[in-house]
Design a protein around this motif. Structure first.
Motif, PDB file in Angstrom:
ATOM      1  N   ASN A 191      26.586  16.863 -15.510  1.00 14.05           N
ATOM      2  CA  ASN A 191      27.988  17.022 -15.105  1.00 14.05           C
ATOM      3  C   ASN A 191      28.619  15.712 -14.640  1.00 14.05           C
ATOM      4  N   ARG A 192      27.820  14.785 -14.163  1.00 12.05           N
ATOM      5  CA  ARG A 192      28.340  13.513 -13.692  1.00 12.05           C
ATOM      6  C   ARG A 192      28.665  12.608 -14.882  1.00 12.05           C
ATOM      7  N   PRO A 193      29.728  11.782 -14.770  1.00 14.42           N
ATOM      8  CA  PRO A 193      30.111  10.901 -15.889  1.00 14.42           C
ATOM      9  C   PRO A 193      29.025   9.909 -16.271  1.00 14.42           C
ATOM     10  N   GLU A 194      28.073   9.626 -15.347  1.00 19.55           N
ATOM     11  CA  GLU A 194      26.988   8.706 -15.673  1.00 19.55           C
ATOM     12  C   GLU A 194      26.131   9.219 -16.828  1.00 19.55           C
ATOM     13  N   PHE A 195      26.192  10.537 -17.079  1.00 16.83           N
ATOM     14  CA  PHE A 195      25.370  11.131 -18.130  1.00 16.83           C
ATOM     15  C   PHE A 195      26.130  11.300 -19.445  1.00 16.83           C
ATOM     16  N   ARG A 196      27.373  10.845 -19.509  1.00 19.84           N
ATOM     17  CA  ARG A 196      28.191  11.078 -20.700  1.00 19.84           C
ATOM     18  C   ARG A 196      27.519  10.567 -21.976  1.00 19.84           C
ATOM     19  N   ALA A 197      27.025   9.340 -21.950  1.00 22.44           N
ATOM     20  CA  ALA A 197      26.403   8.767 -23.143  1.00 22.44           C
ATOM     21  C   ALA A 197      25.175   9.575 -23.563  1.00 22.44           C
ATOM     22  N   ARG A 198      24.378  10.006 -22.580  1.00 24.45           N
ATOM     23  CA  ARG A 198      23.182  10.796 -22.894  1.00 24.45           C
ATOM     24  C   ARG A 198      23.561  12.141 -23.510  1.00 24.45           C
ATOM     25  N   VAL A 199      24.557  12.802 -22.933  1.00 22.87           N
ATOM     26  CA  VAL A 199      24.990  14.110 -23.438  1.00 22.87           C
ATOM     27  C   VAL A 199      25.542  13.992 -24.850  1.00 22.87           C
ATOM     28  N   LEU A 200      26.356  12.962 -25.088  1.00 24.58           N
ATOM     29  CA  LEU A 200      26.928  12.767 -26.424  1.00 24.58           C
ATOM     30  C   LEU A 200      25.843  12.466 -27.453  1.00 24.58           C
ATOM     31  N   LYS A 201      24.860  11.663 -27.039  1.00 26.60           N
ATOM     32  CA  LYS A 201      23.779  11.328 -27.968  1.00 26.60           C
ATOM     33  C   LYS A 201      22.995  12.569 -28.362  1.00 26.60           C
ATOM     34  N   GLU A 202      22.740  13.449 -27.392  1.00 25.56           N
ATOM     35  CA  GLU A 202      22.030  14.696 -27.699  1.00 25.56           C
ATOM     36  C   GLU A 202      22.873  15.596 -28.592  1.00 25.56           C
ATOM     37  N   LYS A 203      24.189  15.619 -28.317  1.00 25.84           N
ATOM     38  CA  LYS A 203      25.101  16.456 -29.092  1.00 25.84           C
ATOM     39  C   LYS A 203      25.155  16.013 -30.545  1.00 25.84           C
ATOM     40  N   TYR A 204      25.430  14.728 -30.764  1.00 23.11           N
ATOM     41  CA  TYR A 204      25.583  14.237 -32.131  1.00 23.11           C
ATOM     42  C   TYR A 204      24.243  14.038 -32.820  1.00 23.11           C
ATOM     43  N   GLY A 205      23.188  13.862 -32.014  1.00 20.15           N
ATOM     44  CA  GLY A 205      21.867  13.728 -32.610  1.00 20.15           C
ATOM     45  C   GLY A 205      21.410  15.008 -33.288  1.00 20.15           C
ATOM     46  N   GLU A 250      36.659   6.059 -29.109  1.00 21.29           N
ATOM     47  CA  GLU A 250      36.008   4.834 -29.554  1.00 21.29           C
ATOM     48  C   GLU A 250      34.545   4.810 -29.135  1.00 21.29           C
ATOM     49  N   GLU A 251      34.271   5.339 -27.940  1.00 24.04           N
ATOM     50  CA  GLU A 251      32.894   5.422 -27.468  1.00 24.04           C
ATOM     51  C   GLU A 251      32.071   6.347 -28.364  1.00 24.04           C
ATOM     52  N   GLU A 252      32.650   7.486 -28.710  1.00 22.18           N
ATOM     53  CA  GLU A 252      31.952   8.437 -29.571  1.00 22.18           C
ATOM     54  C   GLU A 252      31.748   7.851 -30.968  1.00 22.18           C
ATOM     55  N   LEU A 253      32.730   7.108 -31.455  1.00 20.28           N
ATOM     56  CA  LEU A 253      32.611   6.480 -32.768  1.00 20.28           C
ATOM     57  C   LEU A 253      31.444   5.494 -32.800  1.00 20.28           C
ATOM     58  N   SER A 254      31.335   4.675 -31.767  1.00 22.83           N
ATOM     59  CA  SER A 254      30.239   3.706 -31.695  1.00 22.83           C
ATOM     60  C   SER A 254      28.886   4.392 -31.607  1.00 22.83           C
ATOM     61  N   LEU A 255      28.841   5.492 -30.864  1.00 27.44           N
ATOM     62  CA  LEU A 255      27.588   6.221 -30.698  1.00 27.44           C
ATOM     63  C   LEU A 255      27.140   6.855 -32.011  1.00 27.44           C
ATOM     64  N   ALA A 258      25.761   4.315 -34.334  1.00 23.32           N
ATOM     65  CA  ALA A 258      24.412   3.916 -33.929  1.00 23.32           C
ATOM     66  C   ALA A 258      23.381   4.930 -34.404  1.00 23.32           C
ATOM     67  N   ILE A 259      23.733   6.211 -34.332  1.00 19.34           N
ATOM     68  CA  ILE A 259      22.824   7.261 -34.805  1.00 19.34           C
ATOM     69  C   ILE A 259      22.615   7.153 -36.306  1.00 19.34           C
ATOM     70  N   LEU A 260      23.695   6.899 -37.030  1.00 14.16           N
ATOM     71  CA  LEU A 260      23.588   6.768 -38.505  1.00 14.16           C
ATOM     72  C   LEU A 260      22.779   5.537 -38.881  1.00 14.16           C
ATOM     73  N   ILE A 261      22.880   4.468 -38.104  1.00  9.73           N
ATOM     74  CA  ILE A 261      22.087   3.272 -38.364  1.00  9.73           C
ATOM     75  C   ILE A 261      20.616   3.576 -38.155  1.00  9.73           C
ATOM     76  N   GLU A 262      20.286   4.330 -37.100  1.00  9.35           N
ATOM     77  CA  GLU A 262      18.904   4.721 -36.856  1.00  9.35           C
ATOM     78  C   GLU A 262      18.358   5.565 -37.999  1.00  9.35           C
ATOM     79  N   ARG A 263      19.226   6.358 -38.616  1.00  9.88           N
ATOM     80  CA  ARG A 263      18.806   7.216 -39.722  1.00  9.88           C
ATOM     81  C   ARG A 263      18.769   6.449 -41.050  1.00  9.88           C
ATOM     82  N   GLY A 264      19.213   5.199 -41.030  1.00  5.09           N
ATOM     83  CA  GLY A 264      19.214   4.409 -42.242  1.00  5.09           C
ATOM     84  C   GLY A 264      20.348   4.724 -43.195  1.00  5.09           C
TER      85      GLY A 264
END
Length: 266
Positions: A191-205, A250-255, A258-264
């Motif tokens: 729930n805290r904004p500090e976890f935003r990047a982690r939550v988005l990564k799990e969501k889009y991952g 823009e943050e979500e776009l960058s994330l 990054a996921i697509l780069i990891e997937r090749g």
């Protein structure tokens, strides 16, 4: 010569810490009658603990020293510091042996309450939040003292001081909820904004590559175009909020990239 408040508190504690006498002492320098009544309504045990906190804040005498004076025992060893280097903060009666109160709360140590903080797999966000929680607690205590010393005729000052105290309390509880949720469930609440990047990564991952490509090639650009039109419009009032939404996209776009780069895929 009038006796100072520090000496009066010490005299009160050494005489046994009578609850009613403590309330009278507190009322001699604190003008908030309603707060004093609330302390009185707590009863002897909880009310005395509150008074010890208030006297400690006012005189800068550590709470454990006041409790030692009340119990008439030798001062115990210095409180053990937690893993962040901060001493445990607590105004509960210290365990100084058997007293007429019969009950003593143990100081809650963060590393004992949340043992996962010392593990290698502890989310780094939680470790960072611990420092914020301790700072929020310090801000709450210092702001609490300022609140009752504020000029009641200065409404703006009273509001600002109360707002700082409330914000510190809310932050402290939000972080506590994050820590407790992880302890109980072994996963981040987020729930805290500090976890935003982690939550988005799990969501889009968890989203397939084809859909991720659609999001960065269609969905996000469409939203950004809409936001830009809003900013360009003279009738738009909440432009700051729109800029925040654009930054979020823009943050979500960058994330996602990054996921697509990891997937090749890029």
């Amino acid at each position: 010569m009038e006796i100072g408040i520090k000496d009066r508190v010490e005299n009160w504690a050494r005489s046994g810490g009578d609850f009613n006498a403590g309330l009278a002492l507190f009322g001699s320098y604190n003008r908030n009658v309603f707060y004093a009544r609330n302390i009185g309504a707590k009863g002897t045990e909880k009310g005395t603990a509150t008074l010890v906190c208030e006297f400690s804040n006012k005189t800068k005498i550590p709470a454990n020293e006041i409790w030692a004076m009340i119990s008439g025992t030798a001062l115990p060893s210095k409180p053990e510091a937690d893993q962040t280097g901060n001493e445990n903060l607590d105004c509960s009666p210290i365990n100084v042996g058997h007293t007429n109160k019969g009950q003593h709360k143990k100081t809650v140590k963060l590393r004992e309450e949340f043992p996962f903080l010392g593990s290698k797999d502890c989310p780094e966000e939680l470790a960072l939040l611990v420092n914020k929680m301790l700072t929020a607690y310090d801000n709450y205590r210092s702001g609490h003292e300022k609140l009752f010393d504020a000029d009641p005729n200065n409404l703006e000052l009273c509001y600002q001081t109360a707002r700082e105290v409330l914000d510190a309390h809310i932050l402290n509880r939000e972080i506590w909820e994050e820590l407790n949720h992880y302890k109980l469930h072994g996963k981040v609440l987020g729930n805290r904004p500090e976890f935003r990047a982690r939550v988005l990564k799990e969501k889009y991952g968890a989203i397939g590559t084809v859909n991720l490509v659609k999001i960065i090639g269609n969905n996000i650009p469409r939203k950004m175009s809409y936001y830009k039109k809003q900013l360009a419009s003279s009738g738009t009032k909440n432009k700051m909020e729109i800029r925040k939404k654009m930054a979020s996209q823009e943050e979500e776009l960058s994330l996602i990239r990054a996921i697509l780069i990891e997937r090749g895929e890029i």
